[in-house]
Design a protein around this motif. Sequence first.
Motif, PDB file in Angstrom:
ATOM      1  N   LYS A   2       0.850  -1.189   0.000  1.00  0.00           N
ATOM      2  CA  LYS A   2       0.000   0.000   0.000  1.00  0.00           C
ATOM      3  C   LYS A   2       0.885   1.237   0.000  1.00  0.00           C
ATOM      4  CE  LYS A   2      -4.216   1.727   2.180  1.00  0.00           C
ATOM      5  NZ  LYS A   2      -5.258   1.415   3.181  1.00  0.00           N
ATOM      6  N   SER A   3       0.494   2.227  -0.814  1.00  0.00           N
ATOM      7  CA  SER A   3       1.260   3.464  -0.907  1.00  0.00           C
ATOM      8  C   SER A   3       0.543   4.601  -0.193  1.00  0.00           C
ATOM      9  CB  SER A   3       1.493   3.838  -2.374  1.00  0.00           C
ATOM     10  OG  SER A   3       2.344   2.889  -2.999  1.00  0.00           O
ATOM     11  N   PHE A   4       1.327   5.501   0.364  1.00  0.00           N
ATOM     12  CA  PHE A   4       0.821   6.675   1.073  1.00  0.00           C
ATOM     13  C   PHE A   4       1.551   7.897   0.526  1.00  0.00           C
ATOM     14  CE2 PHE A   4       0.557   2.976   3.749  1.00  0.00           C
ATOM     15  CZ  PHE A   4      -0.685   3.065   4.377  1.00  0.00           C
ATOM     16  N   TYR A   5       1.013   9.085   0.823  1.00  0.00           N
ATOM     17  CA  TYR A   5       1.614  10.304   0.287  1.00  0.00           C
ATOM     18  C   TYR A   5       1.609  11.397   1.348  1.00  0.00           C
ATOM     19  CZ  TYR A   5       2.948  13.750  -3.232  1.00  0.00           C
ATOM     20  OH  TYR A   5       3.636  14.696  -3.965  1.00  0.00           O
ATOM     21  N   ALA A   6       2.779  11.858   1.722  1.00  0.00           N
ATOM     22  CA  ALA A   6       2.911  12.955   2.677  1.00  0.00           C
ATOM     23  C   ALA A   6       3.047  14.253   1.891  1.00  0.00           C
ATOM     24  CB  ALA A   6       4.125  12.734   3.576  1.00  0.00           C
ATOM     25  N   ASP A   7       1.964  15.042   1.849  1.00  0.00           N
ATOM     26  CA  ASP A   7       2.008  16.288   1.090  1.00  0.00           C
ATOM     27  C   ASP A   7       2.484  17.441   1.983  1.00  0.00           C
ATOM     28  OD1 ASP A   7      -0.177  17.154   2.622  1.00  0.00           O
ATOM     29  OD2 ASP A   7      -1.644  16.673   1.079  1.00  0.00           O
ATOM     30  N   LYS A   8       2.411  18.660   1.468  1.00  0.00           N
ATOM     31  CA  LYS A   8       2.979  19.809   2.181  1.00  0.00           C
ATOM     32  C   LYS A   8       2.170  20.234   3.394  1.00  0.00           C
ATOM     33  CE  LYS A   8       0.720  23.268  -0.764  1.00  0.00           C
ATOM     34  NZ  LYS A   8       0.964  24.395  -1.708  1.00  0.00           N
ATOM     35  N   THR A   9       0.957  19.663   3.581  1.00  0.00           N
ATOM     36  CA  THR A   9       0.092  20.106   4.682  1.00  0.00           C
ATOM     37  C   THR A   9       0.383  19.429   6.002  1.00  0.00           C
ATOM     38  OG1 THR A   9      -1.638  18.458   4.247  1.00  0.00           O
ATOM     39  CG2 THR A   9      -1.765  20.551   3.021  1.00  0.00           C
ATOM     40  N   SER A  10       1.096  18.272   5.984  1.00  0.00           N
ATOM     41  CA  SER A  10       1.341  17.573   7.251  1.00  0.00           C
ATOM     42  C   SER A  10       2.374  16.463   7.111  1.00  0.00           C
ATOM     43  CB  SER A  10       0.057  16.952   7.794  1.00  0.00           C
ATOM     44  OG  SER A  10       0.307  16.220   8.986  1.00  0.00           O
ATOM     45  N   PHE A  11       3.121  16.254   8.184  1.00  0.00           N
ATOM     46  CA  PHE A  11       3.938  15.046   8.324  1.00  0.00           C
ATOM     47  C   PHE A  11       3.022  13.843   8.534  1.00  0.00           C
ATOM     48  CE2 PHE A  11       3.286  16.503  12.680  1.00  0.00           C
ATOM     49  CZ  PHE A  11       3.000  15.336  13.357  1.00  0.00           C
ATOM     50  N   HIS A  12       3.573  12.639   8.452  1.00  0.00           N
ATOM     51  CA  HIS A  12       2.882  11.408   8.821  1.00  0.00           C
ATOM     52  C   HIS A  12       3.657  10.755   9.964  1.00  0.00           C
ATOM     53  CE1 HIS A  12       0.650  10.559   4.748  1.00  0.00           C
ATOM     54  NE2 HIS A  12       0.428  11.779   5.227  1.00  0.00           N
ATOM     55  N   SER A  13       2.944  10.324  11.001  1.00  0.00           N
ATOM     56  CA  SER A  13       3.527   9.490  12.044  1.00  0.00           C
ATOM     57  C   SER A  13       2.840   8.146  11.982  1.00  0.00           C
ATOM     58  CB  SER A  13       3.335  10.116  13.424  1.00  0.00           C
ATOM     59  OG  SER A  13       3.796   9.237  14.433  1.00  0.00           O
ATOM     60  N   ASN A  16       5.664  16.978   2.931  1.00  0.00           N
ATOM     61  CA  ASN A  16       6.121  17.243   1.563  1.00  0.00           C
ATOM     62  C   ASN A  16       7.179  16.254   1.088  1.00  0.00           C
ATOM     63  OD1 ASN A  16       5.474  18.929  -0.618  1.00  0.00           O
ATOM     64  ND2 ASN A  16       7.339  20.135  -0.374  1.00  0.00           N
ATOM     65  N   ASP A  17       7.261  15.103   1.775  1.00  0.00           N
ATOM     66  CA  ASP A  17       8.241  14.092   1.361  1.00  0.00           C
ATOM     67  C   ASP A  17       7.694  13.152   0.296  1.00  0.00           C
ATOM     68  OD1 ASP A  17      10.637  14.664   2.611  1.00  0.00           O
ATOM     69  OD2 ASP A  17      10.824  12.681   3.501  1.00  0.00           O
ATOM     70  N   GLY A  18       6.416  13.298  -0.034  1.00  0.00           N
ATOM     71  CA  GLY A  18       5.854  12.566  -1.152  1.00  0.00           C
ATOM     72  C   GLY A  18       5.483  11.123  -0.865  1.00  0.00           C
ATOM     73  N   LYS A  19       5.579  10.316  -1.887  1.00  0.00           N
ATOM     74  CA  LYS A  19       5.098   8.927  -1.840  1.00  0.00           C
ATOM     75  C   LYS A  19       6.062   8.014  -1.086  1.00  0.00           C
ATOM     76  CE  LYS A  19       3.913   5.079  -4.943  1.00  0.00           C
ATOM     77  NZ  LYS A  19       3.829   4.641  -6.365  1.00  0.00           N
ATOM     78  N   TYR A  20       5.482   7.133  -0.270  1.00  0.00           N
ATOM     79  CA  TYR A  20       6.231   6.032   0.327  1.00  0.00           C
ATOM     80  C   TYR A  20       5.327   4.809   0.318  1.00  0.00           C
ATOM     81  CZ  TYR A  20       3.602   7.298   4.568  1.00  0.00           C
ATOM     82  OH  TYR A  20       2.610   7.578   5.469  1.00  0.00           O
ATOM     83  N   THR A  21       5.938   3.646   0.384  1.00  0.00           N
ATOM     84  CA  THR A  21       5.192   2.390   0.224  1.00  0.00           C
ATOM     85  C   THR A  21       5.512   1.449   1.382  1.00  0.00           C
ATOM     86  OG1 THR A  21       5.228   2.612  -2.183  1.00  0.00           O
ATOM     87  CG2 THR A  21       4.775   0.420  -1.300  1.00  0.00           C
ATOM     88  N   ILE A  22       4.467   0.795   1.875  1.00  0.00           N
ATOM     89  CA  ILE A  22       4.635  -0.218   2.923  1.00  0.00           C
ATOM     90  C   ILE A  22       4.220  -1.569   2.350  1.00  0.00           C
ATOM     91  CG2 ILE A  22       3.910  -0.986   5.211  1.00  0.00           C
ATOM     92  CD1 ILE A  22       3.531   1.941   5.962  1.00  0.00           C
ATOM     93  N   THR A  23       5.082  -2.550   2.521  1.00  0.00           N
ATOM     94  CA  THR A  23       4.839  -3.893   2.017  1.00  0.00           C
ATOM     95  C   THR A  23       4.840  -4.869   3.186  1.00  0.00           C
ATOM     96  OG1 THR A  23       5.993  -3.323  -0.036  1.00  0.00           O
ATOM     97  CG2 THR A  23       5.646  -5.666   0.410  1.00  0.00           C
ATOM     98  N   GLY A  24       3.889  -5.792   3.186  1.00  0.00           N
ATOM     99  CA  GLY A  24       3.809  -6.798   4.240  1.00  0.00           C
ATOM    100  C   GLY A  24       2.380  -6.992   4.683  1.00  0.00           C
ATOM    101  N   HIS A  25       2.217  -7.472   5.904  1.00  0.00           N
ATOM    102  CA  HIS A  25       0.891  -7.690   6.488  1.00  0.00           C
ATOM    103  C   HIS A  25       0.905  -7.028   7.861  1.00  0.00           C
ATOM    104  CE1 HIS A  25      -0.106 -10.519   3.262  1.00  0.00           C
ATOM    105  NE2 HIS A  25       1.138 -10.940   3.390  1.00  0.00           N
ATOM    106  N   LEU A  26       0.301  -5.828   7.923  1.00  0.00           N
ATOM    107  CA  LEU A  26       0.393  -4.999   9.122  1.00  0.00           C
ATOM    108  C   LEU A  26      -0.891  -4.207   9.342  1.00  0.00           C
ATOM    109  CD1 LEU A  26       2.945  -4.152   6.945  1.00  0.00           C
ATOM    110  CD2 LEU A  26       3.982  -3.523   9.094  1.00  0.00           C
ATOM    111  N   ASN A  27      -1.141  -3.889  10.600  1.00  0.00           N
ATOM    112  CA  ASN A  27      -2.137  -2.878  10.947  1.00  0.00           C
ATOM    113  C   ASN A  27      -1.388  -1.685  11.540  1.00  0.00           C
ATOM    114  OD1 ASN A  27      -4.877  -3.998  10.414  1.00  0.00           O
ATOM    115  ND2 ASN A  27      -4.124  -5.632  11.739  1.00  0.00           N
TER     116      ASN A  27
END
Length: 290
Positions: free
Chosen positions: A232-243, A273-284
């Motif tokens: 699954k891919s996520f996107y950190a845009d300029k409005t907020s970091f992701h934790s 604003n770091d853009g796209k990152y992807t997580i691979t595996g089986h996680l919650n």
Amino acid sequence: MIYLLKPILSPRLWGGNALPVMFNVQSRQKIGEAWLLSCIGNNNSPIMGSNENLLDLFTRNPDIVRVGYRGKFPLLIKLIDARDDLSIQVHPNSKTESWYILSETPSKLYLGFRNKTTKAKVKEVLEKGDITTLLNHVEVKEGDTYLINPGTIHAIGKGTFLIEVQRSDDTTYRLFDFNRLDQNGKKRELHIKEGLDAIDYRQLKVTQTRNRNCLVSCPYFKVYKEKVDGQKSFYADKTSFHSITVLNGSGTITHHKESFRIKAYDTIFVPANDGKYTITGHLNLILATL
């Protein structure tokens, strides 16, 4: 660039030994909290594999929070392991928090008043003893979510394990501590005047939030529960970091050419604003943003 943060373990009178075991840390003290993401006082989240901490990054470049951001670091995220009841407490207007219950067995919270009351009545009951007779006793289970607004009288009950996302303020006014003694045989300090002034006496029942994957949405933060089953891919845009905090499972997080393994209760900081990152595996996951 993305950052794996090291937890800060915090001793508490009501804590236990589950958090040290979880993070493979030896401790002779009862540990009640693991600060997963923090820039409060000297509790600044260390960055794995680096001599820097989260405050160092933020001081150098406040835009990691939000492009154009100018203020103190906005969020604090903790794991809380309550082996005993926490004190009955209230927070000032500077502190809003949310709880996502992780306990595998049912437990209890104290949330708001059972009936309409007054400052004079609460003060009278406090002077006599146990204030829990005035409070809602809420049975909770894994997956329940609550937003605790400032002024809400509350406490986390014995046997509760949860993740807390809150504004970056650790101010707590302790009203009743079940008459217990600390390691020095003394009662802990109470903050009766400040607490009575901070309570919202209109706050009765606190209901859990029931959104599907957006667990909490308030003016100060948003909390999402995400499931990764494959990729699954996520996107950190300029409005907020992701934790991101992994609740269970394991996998890999990849950002551009950078990649590392992640497992249960790891917390990753992705700058705004770091853009796209992807997580691979089986996680919650629990994902917190502004």
